[in-house]
Design an enzyme around this catalytic site. Structure first.
Site, PDB file in Angstrom:
ATOM      1  N   GLY A  12      67.053  61.859 -90.878  1.00 49.87           N
ATOM      2  CA  GLY A  12      67.969  61.797 -89.726  1.00 49.87           C
ATOM      3  C   GLY A  12      69.420  61.975 -90.131  1.00 49.87           C
ATOM      4  O   GLY A  12      69.802  61.810 -91.277  1.00 49.87           O
ATOM      5  N   ARG A  16      75.014  57.780 -84.879  1.00 48.58           N
ATOM      6  CA  ARG A  16      75.747  56.588 -84.458  1.00 48.58           C
ATOM      7  C   ARG A  16      76.718  56.085 -85.525  1.00 48.58           C
ATOM      8  O   ARG A  16      77.578  55.263 -85.258  1.00 48.58           O
ATOM      9  CB  ARG A  16      74.746  55.486 -84.063  1.00 48.58           C
ATOM     10  N   LYS A  23      73.656  59.042 -92.852  1.00 47.38           N
ATOM     11  CA  LYS A  23      73.518  57.591 -92.726  1.00 47.38           C
ATOM     12  C   LYS A  23      72.893  56.897 -93.928  1.00 47.38           C
ATOM     13  O   LYS A  23      73.465  55.961 -94.474  1.00 47.38           O
ATOM     14  CB  LYS A  23      72.698  57.260 -91.470  1.00 47.38           C
ATOM     15  N   TYR A 366     102.986  51.693-121.608  1.00 50.50           N
ATOM     16  CA  TYR A 366     101.973  52.707-121.315  1.00 50.50           C
ATOM     17  C   TYR A 366     101.380  53.226-122.617  1.00 50.50           C
ATOM     18  O   TYR A 366     102.110  53.738-123.474  1.00 50.50           O
ATOM     19  CB  TYR A 366     102.582  53.884-120.528  1.00 50.50           C
ATOM     20  N   TYR A 387     102.371  63.617-122.578  1.00 55.71           N
ATOM     21  CA  TYR A 387     102.223  64.797-121.720  1.00 55.71           C
ATOM     22  C   TYR A 387     103.467  65.661-121.785  1.00 55.71           C
ATOM     23  O   TYR A 387     104.581  65.181-121.567  1.00 55.71           O
ATOM     24  CB  TYR A 387     101.991  64.293-120.285  1.00 55.71           C
TER      25      TYR A 387
HETATM   26  C1  UD1 Z   1      62.876  52.989 -85.356  1.00 55.19           C
HETATM   27  C2  UD1 Z   1      61.584  52.635 -84.619  1.00 55.19           C
HETATM   28  C3  UD1 Z   1      61.765  51.291 -83.905  1.00 55.19           C
HETATM   29  C4  UD1 Z   1      62.151  50.233 -84.924  1.00 55.19           C
HETATM   30  C5  UD1 Z   1      63.367  50.657 -85.748  1.00 55.19           C
HETATM   31  C6  UD1 Z   1      63.549  49.682 -86.911  1.00 55.19           C
HETATM   32  C7  UD1 Z   1      60.468  54.702 -83.910  1.00 55.19           C
HETATM   33  C8  UD1 Z   1      60.217  55.638 -82.774  1.00 55.19           C
HETATM   34  N1  UD1 Z   1      61.253  53.672 -83.653  1.00 55.19           N
HETATM   35  O1  UD1 Z   1      63.906  53.142 -84.355  1.00 55.19           O
HETATM   36  O2  UD1 Z   1      60.575  50.931 -83.243  1.00 55.19           O
HETATM   37  O3  UD1 Z   1      62.402  49.002 -84.255  1.00 55.19           O
HETATM   38  O4  UD1 Z   1      63.181  51.963 -86.306  1.00 55.19           O
HETATM   39  O5  UD1 Z   1      64.743  49.890 -87.612  1.00 55.19           O
HETATM   40  O6  UD1 Z   1      59.944  54.924 -84.967  1.00 55.19           O
HETATM   41  N2  UD1 Z   1      63.988  59.837 -89.117  1.00 55.19           N
HETATM   42  C9  UD1 Z   1      63.530  61.014 -89.673  1.00 55.19           C
HETATM   43  N3  UD1 Z   1      63.203  62.050 -88.856  1.00 55.19           N
HETATM   44  C10 UD1 Z   1      63.277  61.957 -87.508  1.00 55.19           C
HETATM   45  C11 UD1 Z   1      63.738  60.751 -86.936  1.00 55.19           C
HETATM   46  C12 UD1 Z   1      64.091  59.705 -87.773  1.00 55.19           C
HETATM   47  O7  UD1 Z   1      63.439  61.135 -90.891  1.00 55.19           O
HETATM   48  O8  UD1 Z   1      62.939  62.952 -86.839  1.00 55.19           O
HETATM   49  C13 UD1 Z   1      64.348  58.724 -90.024  1.00 55.19           C
HETATM   50  C14 UD1 Z   1      65.807  58.346 -89.942  1.00 55.19           C
HETATM   51  O9  UD1 Z   1      66.555  59.015 -90.945  1.00 55.19           O
HETATM   52  C15 UD1 Z   1      65.778  56.832 -90.204  1.00 55.19           C
HETATM   53  C16 UD1 Z   1      64.396  56.417 -89.736  1.00 55.19           C
HETATM   54  O10 UD1 Z   1      63.624  57.593 -89.626  1.00 55.19           O
HETATM   55  O11 UD1 Z   1      65.909  56.540 -91.577  1.00 55.19           O
HETATM   56  C17 UD1 Z   1      64.417  55.684 -88.407  1.00 55.19           C
HETATM   57  O12 UD1 Z   1      65.014  56.524 -87.423  1.00 55.19           O
HETATM   58  P1  UD1 Z   1      66.028  55.947 -86.364  1.00 55.19           P
HETATM   59  O13 UD1 Z   1      66.472  57.068 -85.500  1.00 55.19           O
HETATM   60  O14 UD1 Z   1      67.041  55.128 -87.001  1.00 55.19           O
HETATM   61  O15 UD1 Z   1      65.018  55.021 -85.500  1.00 55.19           O
HETATM   62  P2  UD1 Z   1      65.374  53.755 -84.643  1.00 55.19           P
HETATM   63  O16 UD1 Z   1      65.929  54.195 -83.332  1.00 55.19           O
HETATM   64  O17 UD1 Z   1      66.168  52.790 -85.423  1.00 55.19           O
HETATM   65 CA    CA Z   2      67.204  52.832 -87.369  1.00 54.46          CA
END
Ligand code: UD1
Ligand code: CA
Length: 468
Positions: A12, A16, A23, A366, A387
């Site tokens: 991701g 935010r 992130k 220095y 220098y």
């Molecule tokens: C997710 C969970 C939620 C949980 C929370 C805990 C899902 C749908 N939701 O929500 O239930 O309470 O984590 O912290 O799983 N990522 C990818 N590829 C994607 C989407 C996300 O690699 O397509 C990775 C992001 O980089 C991140 C992690 O997955 O490290 C979680 O994604 P994020 O968007 O933060 O999910 P939350 O909304 O926090």
């Molecule tokens: Ca998260």
């Protein structure tokens, strides 16, 4: 014993965070979040670890190196879709797969291990790690039926009012039967508020197929904290700091004010060392025993020996050997090597220089690009002039030499052992052992010249006024 695999979700962008840095690469106590996750997973003796990368893929690889395999998720279509990408590497294997997110830096190896054990003891195909959250907003909610069995996980944006009131949350960590995991992933869709393939939908898939779905509630919600924005980042760092400081204290380090002491994850400190308030110890820093690290010092990627005293100073990429001291208000820049028993006083800057045993550099000096021997006294206000505007040059000073105050030592120059530099000299030529160098204008006194200057008139008036 079943084989153990792990998938870390790290593709991701982390919108935010409002950041140029992806992130999961944001550091918590000096280490990127995703590195924390990987480090704790590694402690569980895994057979294979796969990290799903997308945004910032190259930087993530550079950070985690060969410690994990990688699969690329080129479009971020959701956490379920992210895990799918690992099918290529894991799909045909027997065993248990742990899934964790790259943005939950506080999980410990023990919690992962407890989840593995619980999952196996329940004979479940899927076990979700849950926690009780006083403020569950933003997390997926664990929906259990009347028998307490997990029916599904509902995301914040898809939750009804009743579902949103549930305080048991999904920590984003799970154990799955590996083959069942990849089979079921083909059955989820993106029919939800975010139009994403949710990993969390697997619970309902398994439930409907009559397979055993379990939930293991961890005691400490704090540990499960997910970092989606900078407020959570600061909170996570606070929790991590507390944990790090506690461990050092339990190992015999005195931390005067643990709430105001900033120690990175990989820092090592010997026993009976005292860390005063406001100190930052960063990166790969090692500190010996019986040291005092005075208030507001900052030490980065450095090695400090035993019984060293650092007083309100900044040290980067340098070494201080046993029984040396520095400060207040001095600065060791990269590649300073401070010998045993050396005294560096106040307002001294040292860069790319070696200073031999028991040498004293007390004040306002220095030392750049120099090798100083043992038992030297460097007078106040000495400058190693290194220098010429284009290149840096090196100076050597032999053992037992004496450099008078206010000297400029213009590199490149060699000063032998037992040499004596008269105060105020500008040394531009080599000085042989046991010689004395004096390089300054001779003093001339002019009879009665004071009275020619305006200052004389002013002094006269002051004196007269005082007599009244
Ligand atoms: C997710 C969970 C939620 C949980 C929370 C805990 C899902 C749908 N939701 O929500 O239930 O309470 O984590 O912290 O799983 N990522 C990818 N590829 C994607 C989407 C996300 O690699 O397509 C990775 C992001 O980089 C991140 C992690 O997955 O490290 C979680 O994604 P994020 O968007 O933060 O999910 P939350 O909304 O926090
Ligand atoms: Ca998260």
């Amino acid at each position: 014993m079943s084989s153990k695999y792990a998938v870390i979700l790290a593709a991701g962008q982390g919108t935010r965070m409002k950041s140029k840095l992806y992130k999961i690469l944001h550091p918590v106590c000096g280490k990127p979040m995703v590195d924390h996750v990987l480090t704790q997973i590694e402690k569980n003796d895994m057979d294979q670890i796969v990290t799903v990368i997308g945004h910032g893929a190259e930087m993530v690889k550079k950070t985690l190196k060969e410690r994990t395999n990688y699969v690329v998720q080129s479009e971020q279509l959701g956490t379920g879709h992210a895990v799918m990408q690992a099918e290529r590497l894991l799909g045909d294997k027997d065993g248990i797969t742990l899934i964790a997110c790259g943005d939950t830096p506080l999980f410990t190896a023990e919690t992962f291990s407890e989840l593995f054990q619980y999952h196996q003891s329940k004979g479940a195909v899927a076990t979700v790690l849950t926690a009780h959250a006083a403020a569950p907003f933003g997390y997926g909610r664990i929906i259990r039926n009347d028998l307490g069995i997990v029916e599904k996980i509902v995301e914040q944006k898809d939750a009804t009012k009743e579902e949103a009131a549930v305080q048991e949350i999904n920590t984003g960590v799970y154990c799955f039967n590996n083959r069942e995991l990849f089979k079921a992933l083909h059955k989820i869709n993106n029919d939800n508020a975010q139009g994403e393939y949710y990993l969390t939908d697997l619970m309902e898939v398994f439930q409907k197929e009559g397979k055993v779905v379990a939930a293991y509630q961890m005691k400490d919600f704090e540990e499960s904290m997910g970092v989606n924005d900078r407020v959570a980042l600061a909170n996570a760092a606070k929790v991590m700091r507390k944990r790090i400081n506690k461990e050092h204290m339990q190992n015999g380090v005195t931390i005067v004010d643990p709430d105001n002491t900033y120690i990175d994850t990989d820092v090592k400190i010997g026993s009976d060392t005292i860390i005063e308030p406001g100190v930052s110890l960063k990166g790969q820093t090692t500190i010996g025993s019986d040291c005092v690290i005075g208030a507001h010092s900052e030490i980065v990627d450095s090695v400090i020996g035993d019984s060293v005293k650092v007083t309100s100073s900044t040290i980067e990429n340098s070494v201080m050997h046993d029984n040396s001291d520095i400060g207040p208000y001095s600065h060791l820049r990269p590649q300073a090597d401070i010998g045993e028993g050396v005294h560096i006083g106040n307002f001294v800057e040292v860069k790319k220089a070696t200073i031999g045993e028991n040498t004293k550099v007390g004040h306002l000096t220095y030392v750049g690009d120099a090798t100083l021997g043992e038992e030297i006294n460097v007078g106040c206000g000495t400058v190693f002039v290194n220098y010429d505007g284009i290149n840096k040059h090196h100076t050597n000073v032999g053992d037992y030499s004496f450099i008078g105050s206010g000297s400029n030592v213009v590199a490149p120059v060699e000063i032998g052992d037992h040499a004596y530099i008269a105060a105020g000299s500008t040394v531009t030529q080599d000085v042989k052992p046991h010689d004395m160098a004096i390089a300054r204008g001779r003093q001339v006194n002019k009879d009665g010249y004071y009275d020619k200057y305006p200052v004389a008139q002013a002094a006269k008036e002051t004196e007269a006024a005082k007599k009244k």
